[in-house]
Design a protein around this motif. Sequence first.
Motif, PDB file in Angstrom:
ATOM      1  N   ARG A   1       0.807  -1.225   0.000  1.00 61.70           N
ATOM      2  CA  ARG A   1       0.000   0.000   0.000  1.00 61.70           C
ATOM      3  C   ARG A   1       0.839   1.274   0.000  1.00 61.70           C
ATOM      4  NH1 ARG A   1      -4.052  -0.842   4.937  1.00 61.70           N
ATOM      5  NH2 ARG A   1      -4.716   1.275   4.372  1.00 61.70           N
ATOM      6  N   ASN A   2       0.226   2.329  -0.530  1.00 60.87           N
ATOM      7  CA  ASN A   2       0.795   3.667  -0.444  1.00 60.87           C
ATOM      8  C   ASN A   2      -0.219   4.500   0.327  1.00 60.87           C
ATOM      9  OD1 ASN A   2       1.198   6.467  -0.991  1.00 60.87           O
ATOM     10  ND2 ASN A   2       2.510   5.921  -2.730  1.00 60.87           N
ATOM     11  N   TRP A   3       0.094   4.774   1.577  1.00 58.13           N
ATOM     12  CA  TRP A   3      -0.897   5.380   2.473  1.00 58.13           C
ATOM     13  C   TRP A   3      -1.181   6.838   2.118  1.00 58.13           C
ATOM     14  CZ3 TRP A   3      -3.047   3.144   7.207  1.00 58.13           C
ATOM     15  CH2 TRP A   3      -2.824   1.764   7.278  1.00 58.13           C
ATOM     16  N   MET A   4      -0.191   7.538   1.613  1.00 66.40           N
ATOM     17  CA  MET A   4      -0.427   8.942   1.250  1.00 66.40           C
ATOM     18  C   MET A   4      -1.425   9.008   0.104  1.00 66.40           C
ATOM     19  SD  MET A   4       2.400  11.978   0.940  1.00 66.40           S
ATOM     20  CE  MET A   4       2.709  11.907  -0.824  1.00 66.40           C
TER      21      MET A   4
ATOM     22  N   GLY B   1      -4.738   8.942   1.128  1.00 62.73           N
ATOM     23  CA  GLY B   1      -5.106  10.080   1.974  1.00 62.73           C
ATOM     24  C   GLY B   1      -4.943   9.799   3.462  1.00 62.73           C
ATOM     25  N   LYS B   2      -4.073   8.843   3.775  1.00 64.38           N
ATOM     26  CA  LYS B   2      -3.894   8.451   5.173  1.00 64.38           C
ATOM     27  C   LYS B   2      -2.458   8.692   5.629  1.00 64.38           C
ATOM     28  CE  LYS B   2      -7.494   4.897   5.177  1.00 64.38           C
ATOM     29  NZ  LYS B   2      -7.748   3.441   5.110  1.00 64.38           N
ATOM     30  N   GLY B   3      -2.302   8.908   6.903  1.00 64.64           N
ATOM     31  CA  GLY B   3      -0.981   9.168   7.467  1.00 64.64           C
ATOM     32  C   GLY B   3      -0.613   8.152   8.521  1.00 64.64           C
ATOM     33  N   ILE B   4       0.424   8.481   9.263  1.00 62.95           N
ATOM     34  CA  ILE B   4       0.978   7.526  10.223  1.00 62.95           C
ATOM     35  C   ILE B   4       0.012   7.293  11.401  1.00 62.95           C
ATOM     36  CG2 ILE B   4       2.311   9.175  11.637  1.00 62.95           C
ATOM     37  CD1 ILE B   4       4.655   6.977  11.291  1.00 62.95           C
TER      38      ILE B   4
ATOM     39  N   GLN C   1       6.133   5.166   7.676  1.00 60.27           N
ATOM     40  CA  GLN C   1       5.505   5.637   6.441  1.00 60.27           C
ATOM     41  C   GLN C   1       6.592   6.364   5.671  1.00 60.27           C
ATOM     42  OE1 GLN C   1       2.382   8.596   6.742  1.00 60.27           O
ATOM     43  NE2 GLN C   1       1.596   8.140   4.700  1.00 60.27           N
ATOM     44  N   MET C   2       6.921   5.852   4.483  1.00 60.99           N
ATOM     45  CA  MET C   2       8.109   6.360   3.769  1.00 60.99           C
ATOM     46  C   MET C   2       7.795   6.904   2.379  1.00 60.99           C
ATOM     47  SD  MET C   2      10.691   3.281   4.925  1.00 60.99           S
ATOM     48  CE  MET C   2      12.207   4.240   4.941  1.00 60.99           C
ATOM     49  N   LYS C   3       6.618   6.552   1.858  1.00 64.88           N
ATOM     50  CA  LYS C   3       6.280   7.005   0.498  1.00 64.88           C
ATOM     51  C   LYS C   3       5.679   8.405   0.535  1.00 64.88           C
ATOM     52  CE  LYS C   3       5.410   2.332  -1.302  1.00 64.88           C
ATOM     53  NZ  LYS C   3       4.331   1.360  -1.638  1.00 64.88           N
TER      54      LYS C   3
END
Lengths: 409, 409
Positions: free
Chosen positions: A17-20, A23-26, A119-121
Motif C-alpha cells: 500500500r501507499n498510504w499517502m 489520503g492516510k498518514g501515520i 511511512q516512507m512514500k
Amino acid sequence: MTAPVYLLGGYQTDFARNWMKEGKGIVEMIQEAVSGALTAARLEAREIEVAHIGNFAAELYCKQGHLGGFLAQIDPSFSGMPTSRHEAACASGGVAMLMASAEIEAGRYDLALVIGIEQMKTVDPAVGGDFLGTAAWYEQEAKGIEFPFPKLFSRLGDEYEKRFGLKEEHLARIAEINFSNARRNPLAQTRSWFTNETLDLASGKYAKPAAGRLRVRDCSQITDGAASIFLASENFTRQYADRRSLKLEQLPRILGWGHRTAPMKFDTKIFESGNSPCVLPHTRQAIVDAFRRAGLADVWRVQGIETHDCFTTSEYMAIDHFGITKPGESWKAIEEGIIDFDGRLPVNASGGLIGGGHPVGATGTRQALDAFKQVTGQAGDYQIDGAQKIATLNIGGSGTTTVAMVIGI
Amino acid sequence: MTAPVYLLGGYQTDFARNWMKEGKGIVEMIQEAVSGALTAARLEAREIEVAHIGNFAAELYCKQGHLGGFLAQIDPSFSGMPTSRHEAACASGGVAMLMASAEIEAGRYDLALVIGIEQMKTVDPAVGGDFLGTAAWYEQEAKGIEFPFPKLFSRLGDEYEKRFGLKEEHLARIAEINFSNARRNPLAQTRSWFTNETLDLASGKYAKPAAGRLRVRDCSQITDGAASIFLASENFTRQYADRRSLKLEQLPRILGWGHRTAPMKFDTKIFESGNSPCVLPHTRQAIVDAFRRAGLADVWRVQGIETHDCFTTSEYMAIDHFGITKPGESWKAIEEGIIDFDGRLPVNASGGLIGGGHPVGATGTRQALDAFKQVTGQAGDYQIDGAQKIATLNIGGSGTTTVAMVIGI
C-alpha cells in the motif's frame, strides 16, 4: 532465571500500500496496527498495559515525533497507558521488541503491544535515500551521496569478494528466492510485481545497476507499513490460554535474544573485523547470544529464519553468520538449495525485505510476527512444514545494531 | 519484588555552550557525556555493558539518527556493546532511564550508561520551534503556527484561570525562583544572563510577551546539552561500594517510578480531564505511581523536587499535581515560600529548565543526575540541606508523556 515472554499474535498491514495516496498518514497506520492486532489476538483494548513503538524517522518522513502520544488519541481506553518509541535505524522494530520484553521480564507489566511502523512514500526517492543516510554516519558516509545504503552494502559484497570470493549468480539467486517466496505472502510488497509466470530478474529493470556490484534486484525497497505484536507475561498468558482452551505450552515465546552494536562507520567495522573469521563479528555474536539464551546448540535446531535482506549481500552475510555454512561459504547453502522455501532451512519464507518490503521501523516487528505465524501454523501459503522454532535477524545501519531472536515453542 | 536499580553518578555538559560555534557536533557531545561520566563515577569504559540514549529529534536538528552507533565509534572498548535510542519528545531522557532500569531489573545487564542528549542550536529559532512542533500533533497543533509550544502551555494557564483563577504574579515568581537558583549552578544556561545584582524580570526583554499569557521569562530556552548517568544492579553496586570503602546503603537508588501517556492533542487532554480534580490527571497518576512504588505516603517525604518547568505554567501545574497544595492552590505554596531554595520543599534547586536550560532529550536524565547530586551531597552551591530523597518530573509534549521518579537513599 529469566521470566518467560510469550507472543500472543499480531497484525501486519499490506506492505504494497501507499498510504499517502489513500489520503492516510501515520496516525491511521497506528490505528490499523492496533485494531488489527486486537482482532487477531482476540484481546480487548483495555487489557493492554503498555505500548512500545519501533520507528526509525517519522520526524523526517512524516514530520511527526512522539508517536506514543497517538495511542490514547485513537482510543480513549488507552488514556494513561504508558508508551515510548525506540530507534536503532532499521533495527528499531527489534529494539522495541527488546524493550517491551525487558519490561515484562522486570515484572512491570503483563501485556505489551509492540508496533513497528514507518511511512516512507511521502517524499521522492532521492530525498528518502538522503533521509536513510541518517542511519549511517551522515556527515561522513551519506552527505551529498546519492543512495548511500546500496553503496555501503555493495562494499559488504566487496569485502566478501576480497576475503573469500563472491559470485554475482549467488546474490541473484538470493533475490530470486525472496521474490519467489513473496508471491505466496498476501501482504508482501512485490507479490504481484511480476505479472508473467516467470521471475525475470536477469534482464530489464530489475537487472539495472543500482550501486557498485548491486543491481536493482539486489535491493529491498522501502515502503509504508506497520507490524504489531502482543507480548505477555506467563501469568497473563496462562489466563489467556485458559480462556481459549489452549495449553500454555502451545503458545510461543521469545526463547532467546541477542543485541549488539558495532561502530557506526562501515570502514571502522571492516577495519576492526580484520582478524575475525566473520565479516561482521558483532552480528555473529548477537546470533550466538540468541541461540545460547534459547539453549540451542546450533542453527539446525530452528526450522526457518527470517533475516534482514535489506540487500542480497546482507542475506549472503547472514547465511554464514548464522552458521549455516563456514565463513565465506554461503554460496554452498545457496547452491545446495538449503535456504529455498522447501529446503532444509528456509530463509525468508515470507519474502523477507526484498520480496516483502522494508518499511524500516516495522521490519524487526514484522519478522517476529512472521516467526509467530510460522510456529503457530498460521503462515498460510508460506507456511514452513513443522516449524516450531524460527530465528530472526534485524539489522540497523551498515551492520551497526543487530537484534537476533529465537521465537518458538 | 523488584530488583533494585542504583545510580552511580554521571556528568552534565555546560548547558550555556553552543557546540556548533565550537565546531563540534552531537558525536563530540556523546564523547564528552561518556568520558565525563566515567571520570565522575570512577568507572572504566570496559565495565559498561549497555548504553541507552534519550534523544528527541537529532534527525531534525543534526540530520543524524541511530545515535547508539556512535558509542563504539568513539571508544573501541564499546565495540559490540548493545545500544538503543528512546524517544517521547521532552520526556526522552525519562524513558531512556526507564528502559535502562527495566533491563537491569530483568537481570540482563549489571551496568548501564544512560545518555540524554540534544543539540539544538543548529537552526534558527523559527525552524527550531517548528521542529519542536513534532512533539505535539504536528498537522493539527503546530503546522504553520509560529512557536506552537508556548501557545499550548499558555493554554494550560488558561485552563487553570478558568477552573481556579490564576495570577500572573505567581507565574512570574516561578520564573524568578528558577533564574535565581540557576545562578548557583555552574552548569546552568542562564547563570550569567543577569549581569547586575538584581534579576530584572518585570521589564525589558524578559517581560516581553511570548505567547498568550506567557512572557519571555515564562519560557525555558532550548539549548545544547547532554547529561549521562550510570545505573547498576545490586550485585555490581555492592562490588562498586566495596572497592571504594562505601556501604551499599550510602548509594542512591531509583526508589519508585511512574510512566503515563495522555492523548497527544491538548484539546483532547483538557476535554478528558473535565471531571478530574487535576488538570492533567495522567501526570498526577505518574507522580502517584512513583511515590507508591517508593513506599512514600506523600510529597513531604522527599526533600526536593526537580520538575519540568518548560514553562512557568507547567511548574504551576506540577505544584498541585505533586500534592504540595490542593488542586488549583499552587499559588499558596508560591506565596508561602515553600518552593523557594530555602523553603520547606525546594523545587528546581538546579534552576530547572527555565534557569538551567532545556536541551530537550537531555532533561529527564539531567533531572536524575541532579537528584543523584542532591542525595549524595554533591550539588555544591545548590545543595539542599539534608536531601535524602528527591522527586523528578519529566514531561513530553503538552503533558502527553510523563515520567516521574523518586531517587534517594
